[in-house]
Design an enzyme around this catalytic site. Structure first.
Site, PDB file in Angstrom:
ATOM      1  N   LYS A 165       0.947  -1.143  -0.038  1.00 33.04           N
ATOM      2  CA  LYS A 165       0.064   0.101   0.049  1.00 33.04           C
ATOM      3  C   LYS A 165       0.809   1.211   0.212  1.00 33.04           C
ATOM      4  O   LYS A 165       0.293   2.456  -0.362  1.00 33.04           O
ATOM      5  CB  LYS A 165      -0.850   0.161   1.117  1.00 33.04           C
ATOM      6  CG  LYS A 165      -2.078  -1.250   0.999  1.00 33.04           C
ATOM      7  CD  LYS A 165      -2.906  -1.228   2.221  1.00 33.04           C
ATOM      8  CE  LYS A 165      -4.083  -1.991   1.841  1.00 33.04           C
ATOM      9  NZ  LYS A 165      -3.546  -3.459   1.754  1.00 33.04           N
TER      10      LYS A 165
HETATM   11  C1  LIG Z   1      -4.517  -4.784   0.637  1.00 38.51           C
HETATM   12  C2  LIG Z   1      -3.485  -5.613   0.426  1.00 38.51           C
HETATM   13  C3  LIG Z   1      -4.017  -6.844  -0.676  1.00 38.51           C
HETATM   14  C4  LIG Z   1      -5.194  -6.513  -1.416  1.00 38.51           C
HETATM   15  O1  LIG Z   1      -5.121  -5.663  -2.355  1.00 38.51           O
HETATM   16  P1  LIG Z   1      -6.325  -4.828  -3.082  1.00 38.51           P
HETATM   17  O2  LIG Z   1      -6.128  -3.386  -3.774  1.00 38.51           O
HETATM   18  O3  LIG Z   1      -7.418  -4.306  -1.815  1.00 38.51           O
HETATM   19  O4  LIG Z   1      -6.798  -5.871  -3.921  1.00 38.51           O
HETATM   20  C5  LIG Z   1      -3.181  -7.761  -0.905  1.00 38.51           C
HETATM   21  N1  LIG Z   1      -2.097  -7.985   0.048  1.00 38.51           N
HETATM   22  C6  LIG Z   1      -1.987  -7.317   0.979  1.00 38.51           C
HETATM   23  C7  LIG Z   1      -0.427  -7.725   1.711  1.00 38.51           C
HETATM   24  C8  LIG Z   1      -2.416  -6.145   1.128  1.00 38.51           C
HETATM   25  O5  LIG Z   1      -2.072  -5.252   2.170  1.00 38.51           O
END
Ligand SMILES: *Cc1c(COP(=O)(O)O)cnc(C)c1O
Length: 486
Positions: A106
């Site tokens: 993120k």
């Molecule tokens: C947020 C997240 C995801 C999922 O991503 P999306 O964009 O919500 O589909 C997958 N893996 C990790 C480690 C995350 O933090």
């Protein structure tokens, strides 16, 4: 270029306004009315940050000085200036998205969003600060804090459930420095914290409570187009790496397998394809919470099931909000259809898309899931065979990518997106590779490092020794006051 609500009952806005507003007033998500002309070859010749500038300028044309914004967002914050490296691991290429300041994928989006917000604010002549309110179950909170810390014109306040996040995640948040950040524990679970945040937005909606305050409220969740757009870059970056290594020729399609929760990451892949990147299939990987697997296979979205708590918690989601954007795009921007489906989901907990839309989805996407046992088995096998350490989310994607190749025989190059450092989930990873899990998470991290000789990321090691700066714990009824005290 204009942005329209996926549900069609809100006035169109420009791209700066779409970033400022986040959610459209009719509850829909903002989406551009047309995909801009885009020079793919030119983009692939650039370095990662220059790619980001070209992509963000194309999609958010009302935001000025994109080069300076990208520079401020990313320079010196990631392990290397390529931001998101790829590694060739056995039969697949792994795209490492976790080399940012908080070791979370993120970071890619949340380093950029504050810069886009401040620029959009200036563009629209907004005087007050923007106060970002977030409830977090773990990763998003720290990535948002780190992205927003000390960015002028914005502030951030993060609520987390007391006892409801891991020791490492708590330590990451409560040690966050910055004169515009606040972090507070709420007595209750994640839903209480999230409901509390929603209630604050509702209580402040008419503006009365905030009269005379030097800020207005906004949110940093993944429905904001300013969070989605920065994620497109790493698909181009991965493609460029494959070109540079001679594994593909320009124009060859590449498949991507994405561990999916809210559908933001994988939707960015679809937008990369819309911009002209030669993307083959987008493979949607889920854990035991396999709502999306069922949906992509059958066209029926059904949230009426129990939420499983799994070892890949960032994918423990029953309603993937960004899917709404895909329905909008693939139905030919039929906002009345999208509005009706979303209403059905809200009212009945399920919907079924028309056959033509289902077929359009299966031409672009493929889906499968892996449960915790398969995830652990995959972590162990990838470690033993390739000496590569996957976290649980990455392992889900790896397993599903294998299933895809076995079931379809599609041998085009496959990129597996890796969304977290294994050190974020030390207990599950240790268990998978046969290590013992005594002690707290910090002890587990160190044991994992001794076993694998892979260094603990700098931002995670020594966290337990940093000074705790945010120690407030409040009742959920006090959340509004906590914010108004600001
Ligand atoms: C947020 C997240 C995801 C999922 O991503 P999306 O964009 O919500 O589909 C997958 N893996 C990790 C480690 C995350 O933090």
């Amino acid at each position: 270029m204009q942005y329209f609500s996926t549900r069609g009952h809100a006035a169109p806005v420009n791209s700066a306004q779409a970033v400022l507003k986040g959610l459209a007033p009719d509850g829909g998500l903002y989406m551009m009315d047309q995909i801009p002309e885009f020079d793919v070859t030119g983009c692939l010749a650039k370095d990662t940050k220059a790619m980001a500038v070209q992509i963000l300028s194309a999609l958010l044309p009302d935001i000025q000085n994109m080069e300076a914004l990208v520079d401020r967002a990313y320079t010196g914050k990631f392990c290397s200036e390529e931001l998101t490296p790829t590694v060739s691991v056995g039969k697949f290429t792994v795209l490492e998205l976790f080399r940012g300041p908080t070791s979370a994928f993120k970071d890619v989006a949340l380093c950029m969003l504050p810069q886009l917000l401040t620029a959009a604010k200036k563009q629209e002549g907004l005087q007050e600060d923007i106060l970002i309110l977030t409830a977090t179950s773990g990763d998003t909170g720290k990535a948002a804090l780190s992205g927003f810390a000390d960015v002028p014109g914005v502030r951030i306040c993060v609520f987390y459930p007391e006892g409801g996040v891991s020791a490492v995640q708590r330590a990451q948040m409560v040690t966050q420095k910055g004169n515009n950040v606040r972090v507070c524990a709420v007595k209750g679970n994640f839903d209480d914290a999230q409901t509390g945040v929603k209630n604050i937005f509702a209580a402040c909606a008419d503006g009365k409570l905030l009269e005379g305050k030097p800020f207005r409220l906004s949110s940093a969740n993944s429905i904001n187009i300013g969070r989605l757009a920065p994620q497109i870059t790493y698909y181009f970056k991965a493609y460029k790496d494959l070109l540079d290594r001679g594994e593909i020729q320009m124009g060859d399609p590449v498949n991507f397998c994405v561990p999916t929760g809210n559908f933001g990451d994988i939707l960015a892949g679809y937008l990369a394809k819309c911009l002209g990147l030669p993307v083959g299939r987008l493979i949607c990987a889920s854990n035991a919470n396999n709502v999306l697997t069922d949906f992509i296979r059958t066209g029926i979205y059904d949230r009426r099931r129990n939420l499983h708590k799994t070892d890949s918690p960032s994918m423990d989601i029953l309603v993937s909000s960004n899917l709404e954007r895909l329905l909008y795009l693939l139905s030919g921007q039929k906002h009345s259809l999208v509005a009706e489906l979303m209403e059905q989901l809200n009212r009945d907990g399920h919907y079924q898309v028309p056959e033509s839309l289902k077929e359009a989805i299966s031409r672009q996407f493929w889906a499968d899931f892996a449960d915790d046992a398969q995830t652990a088995e995959t972590i162990r096998r990838v470690w033993e065979e390739n000496h590569y350490l996957c976290d649980t989310h990455t392992a889900v994607a790896w397993k599903v990518a294998e299933n895809y190749v076995n079931q379809t025989g599609d041998r085009r190059p496959m990129v597996v997106l890796s969304t977290a450092s294994a050190y974020k989930f030390p207990r599950a990873v240790l268990t998978a590779i046969g290590g013992d899990t005594d002690g707290d998470e910090f002890a587990q991290m160190e044991r994992l490092a001794r076993m694998t000789r892979i260094q603990i990321p700098g931002n995670l090691s020594g966290l337990q020794n940093l000074q705790e700066l945010h120690t407030d714990v409040i009742e959920k009824q006090q959340m509004l006051n906590f914010v108004l005290e600001e």
